[in-house]
Design a protein around this motif. Sequence first.
Motif, PDB file in Angstrom:
ATOM      1  N   TYR A 279      -3.005  -5.583   6.055  1.00 42.19           N
ATOM      2  CA  TYR A 279      -2.039  -4.801   5.650  1.00 42.19           C
ATOM      3  C   TYR A 279      -1.381  -3.865   6.222  1.00 42.19           C
ATOM      4  N   GLY A 280      -2.760  -3.074   6.859  1.00 44.05           N
ATOM      5  CA  GLY A 280      -2.115  -2.175   8.135  1.00 44.05           C
ATOM      6  C   GLY A 280      -0.609  -2.611   9.455  1.00 44.05           C
ATOM      7  N   SER A 281      -0.727  -3.433   9.350  1.00 42.81           N
ATOM      8  CA  SER A 281       0.092  -3.736  10.473  1.00 42.81           C
ATOM      9  C   SER A 281       1.747  -4.022   9.918  1.00 42.81           C
ATOM     10  N   ALA A 282       1.441  -5.198   8.264  1.00 41.42           N
ATOM     11  CA  ALA A 282       2.245  -5.772   8.123  1.00 41.42           C
ATOM     12  C   ALA A 282       3.042  -3.727   7.408  1.00 41.42           C
ATOM     13  N   THR A 283       2.279  -3.137   6.947  1.00 46.85           N
ATOM     14  CA  THR A 283       2.819  -1.934   6.967  1.00 46.85           C
ATOM     15  C   THR A 283       3.967  -1.242   7.646  1.00 46.85           C
ATOM     16  N   MET A 284       3.260  -1.138   9.083  1.00 45.37           N
ATOM     17  CA  MET A 284       3.745  -0.335  10.656  1.00 45.37           C
ATOM     18  C   MET A 284       5.391  -1.731  10.337  1.00 45.37           C
ATOM     19  N   ILE A 285       5.022  -2.468  10.233  1.00 53.46           N
ATOM     20  CA  ILE A 285       6.291  -3.622  11.217  1.00 53.46           C
ATOM     21  C   ILE A 285       7.561  -3.368   9.567  1.00 53.46           C
ATOM     22  N   SER A 286       7.353  -2.682   8.386  1.00 52.55           N
ATOM     23  CA  SER A 286       7.767  -3.008   7.325  1.00 52.55           C
ATOM     24  C   SER A 286       8.593  -1.155   7.162  1.00 52.55           C
ATOM     25  N   SER A 287       7.704  -0.950   7.297  1.00 50.27           N
ATOM     26  CA  SER A 287       7.000   0.829   7.189  1.00 50.27           C
ATOM     27  C   SER A 287       7.644   1.163   5.599  1.00 50.27           C
ATOM     28  N   SER A 288       7.442   0.057   5.080  1.00 49.98           N
ATOM     29  CA  SER A 288       7.415   0.472   3.111  1.00 49.98           C
ATOM     30  C   SER A 288       5.693  -0.331   3.018  1.00 49.98           C
ATOM     31  N   ILE A 289       5.472   0.536   1.802  1.00 49.31           N
ATOM     32  CA  ILE A 289       4.156   0.677   0.670  1.00 49.31           C
ATOM     33  C   ILE A 289       4.561  -0.236   0.274  1.00 49.31           C
ATOM     34  N   VAL A 290       5.703  -0.827  -0.257  1.00 50.99           N
ATOM     35  CA  VAL A 290       5.610  -1.675  -1.328  1.00 50.99           C
ATOM     36  C   VAL A 290       4.638  -3.433  -0.510  1.00 50.99           C
ATOM     37  N   VAL A 291       4.955  -3.303   0.865  1.00 49.94           N
ATOM     38  CA  VAL A 291       4.655  -4.965   1.321  1.00 49.94           C
ATOM     39  C   VAL A 291       3.235  -5.077   1.222  1.00 49.94           C
ATOM     40  N   PRO A 292       2.382  -3.910   1.555  1.00 53.07           N
ATOM     41  CA  PRO A 292       1.287  -4.206   1.364  1.00 53.07           C
ATOM     42  C   PRO A 292       0.815  -3.683   0.028  1.00 53.07           C
ATOM     43  N   MET A 293       1.440  -3.036  -1.095  1.00 57.24           N
ATOM     44  CA  MET A 293       0.923  -3.197  -2.180  1.00 57.24           C
ATOM     45  C   MET A 293       1.210  -4.658  -3.440  1.00 57.24           C
ATOM     46  N   LEU A 294       2.202  -5.695  -2.942  1.00 62.26           N
ATOM     47  CA  LEU A 294       2.870  -7.066  -2.956  1.00 62.26           C
ATOM     48  C   LEU A 294       1.574  -7.590  -2.654  1.00 62.26           C
ATOM     49  N   SER A 295       1.743  -7.715  -1.247  1.00 60.04           N
ATOM     50  CA  SER A 295       0.158  -8.561  -0.868  1.00 60.04           C
ATOM     51  C   SER A 295      -0.851  -8.124  -1.268  1.00 60.04           C
ATOM     52  N   HIS A 296      -1.163  -7.314  -1.885  1.00 57.66           N
ATOM     53  CA  HIS A 296      -2.366  -6.997  -1.858  1.00 57.66           C
ATOM     54  C   HIS A 296      -3.087  -7.939  -2.888  1.00 57.66           C
ATOM     55  N   SER A 297      -2.260  -7.018  -3.870  1.00 64.86           N
ATOM     56  CA  SER A 297      -2.036  -7.492  -5.452  1.00 64.86           C
ATOM     57  C   SER A 297      -2.197  -9.608  -5.243  1.00 64.86           C
ATOM     58  N   LEU A 298      -0.982  -9.906  -4.650  1.00 59.85           N
ATOM     59  CA  LEU A 298      -1.170 -11.225  -4.767  1.00 59.85           C
ATOM     60  C   LEU A 298      -2.058 -11.892  -4.388  1.00 59.85           C
ATOM     61  N   ASN A 299      -2.477 -11.382  -2.937  1.00 56.69           N
ATOM     62  CA  ASN A 299      -4.230 -11.807  -3.143  1.00 56.69           C
ATOM     63  C   ASN A 299      -4.838 -11.516  -3.384  1.00 56.69           C
ATOM     64  N   ASN A 300      -5.518 -11.361  -4.251  1.00 52.36           N
ATOM     65  CA  ASN A 300      -6.442 -10.772  -5.262  1.00 52.36           C
ATOM     66  C   ASN A 300      -6.334 -11.568  -6.482  1.00 52.36           C
ATOM     67  N   LEU A 301      -4.903 -11.483  -7.027  1.00 54.11           N
ATOM     68  CA  LEU A 301      -4.913 -12.718  -8.017  1.00 54.11           C
ATOM     69  C   LEU A 301      -5.072 -14.104  -7.281  1.00 54.11           C
ATOM     70  N   VAL A 302      -4.759 -14.793  -5.607  1.00 64.78           N
ATOM     71  CA  VAL A 302      -5.316 -15.958  -5.511  1.00 64.78           C
ATOM     72  C   VAL A 302      -6.443 -16.229  -5.293  1.00 64.78           C
ATOM     73  N   GLY A 303      -7.396 -15.264  -5.035  1.00 64.54           N
ATOM     74  CA  GLY A 303      -9.043 -15.339  -4.895  1.00 64.54           C
ATOM     75  C   GLY A 303      -9.616 -15.006  -6.414  1.00 64.54           C
ATOM     76  N   GLY A 304      -9.599 -14.160  -6.897  1.00 62.34           N
ATOM     77  CA  GLY A 304      -9.483 -15.011  -8.858  1.00 62.34           C
ATOM     78  C   GLY A 304      -9.424 -16.328  -8.769  1.00 62.34           C
ATOM     79  N   MET A 305      -8.515 -16.631  -8.764  1.00 62.43           N
ATOM     80  CA  MET A 305      -7.703 -18.218  -8.846  1.00 62.43           C
ATOM     81  C   MET A 305      -8.713 -19.409  -8.362  1.00 62.43           C
ATOM     82  N   ILE A 306      -9.267 -18.709  -6.523  1.00 63.05           N
ATOM     83  CA  ILE A 306      -9.866 -20.066  -5.810  1.00 63.05           C
ATOM     84  C   ILE A 306     -11.620 -19.569  -6.493  1.00 63.05           C
ATOM     85  N   TRP A 307     -12.068 -18.434  -7.044  1.00 60.79           N
ATOM     86  CA  TRP A 307     -13.269 -18.427  -7.467  1.00 60.79           C
ATOM     87  C   TRP A 307     -13.025 -19.133  -8.589  1.00 60.79           C
TER      88      TRP A 307
END
Length: 316
Positions: A279-307
């Motif tokens: 997430y930090g690498s994506a933030t440095m590349i995009s200079s946007s906080i929205v990218v890690p926010m969306l990535s983190h949220s979607l990964n949480n959702l996919v992780g719950g579905m995998i569980w």
Amino acid sequence: MPLLTLDACWAQAGDASPTRFIGASVFKGEEFIGLNDTANHCHATWCSVCRVSTSRALVRCSAKRSRRYRRPQKIVDLDLQVDQSSSKTNVADRSSSTVEDAPSVDVSSNNSSANSTMSISSRGTVLQACAVTSGFMVALGAIIREASHVAFMEGLTVIDCTKAISFSFETWHLELVTGLVILISSCRYLLLRTWPEFAESSEAANRQVLTSLEPVDYLVVSFLPGIGEELLFRGTLLPLSRNNWNSVLLVAALFGILHLGSGRKYSFAIWASFVGLMYGSATMISSSIVVPMLSHSLNNLVGGMIWQYLKSESSE
């Protein structure tokens, strides 16, 4: 009246014959008693004396016997007391051995089952904790970001977090978000299959949070922590620590350490550090906080579905 015996003579005819009285001059007061009378009288007197002495001897013997048997009686009493005390001791030993030999209850299993029951929080508790924690991180990140902006405008040598990491979003950011979701979710699935320690830690965390939730609640517990954590760590702490790749590593390590506890062990901290690095690498590349926010949220959702998928697969 006493008898006075004078010139008493005794003779023994032989060893086989008993002793007999020969003669004596006996006076009873002033009256003379003849030989035959004397013999008879002496014989009667002697027999009475013998009887008295015999009775006295018997009394003495009985007294001696009684004294002789008193001590054994005491010994018997002592033996009885010892036997009674030993019997009491034996009873106590038997009772203690009965308690010791009683079947033990498996307290550890009861405690483990109780802990597993206590680790599952109710739906309201999970949603409330998620909302409070995420709201606190959002408020703290927003305050720090605004304070850094004010300090920068006043001319202080402070990085303006609002300028370094913004809320801007461009089209190509979608590709970056999609790539992060695929990469992180695939790594999670592989680690769950190949790393038992990580699977155990992940199972403990998911069971505590996701067991009592409804399907629609997965959106809440996925997006609220994703937004709050990324705003605080990648949107505030990362730019404040000079906004470089060293800062990415430092913030990722702090992010991983804070994910320990609640059944999550070092393996989960390593995983969280890896995710924070992505997430930090994506933030440095995009200079946007929205990218890690969306990535983190979607990964949480996919992780719950995998569980949920692995849970249903194991139950079948």
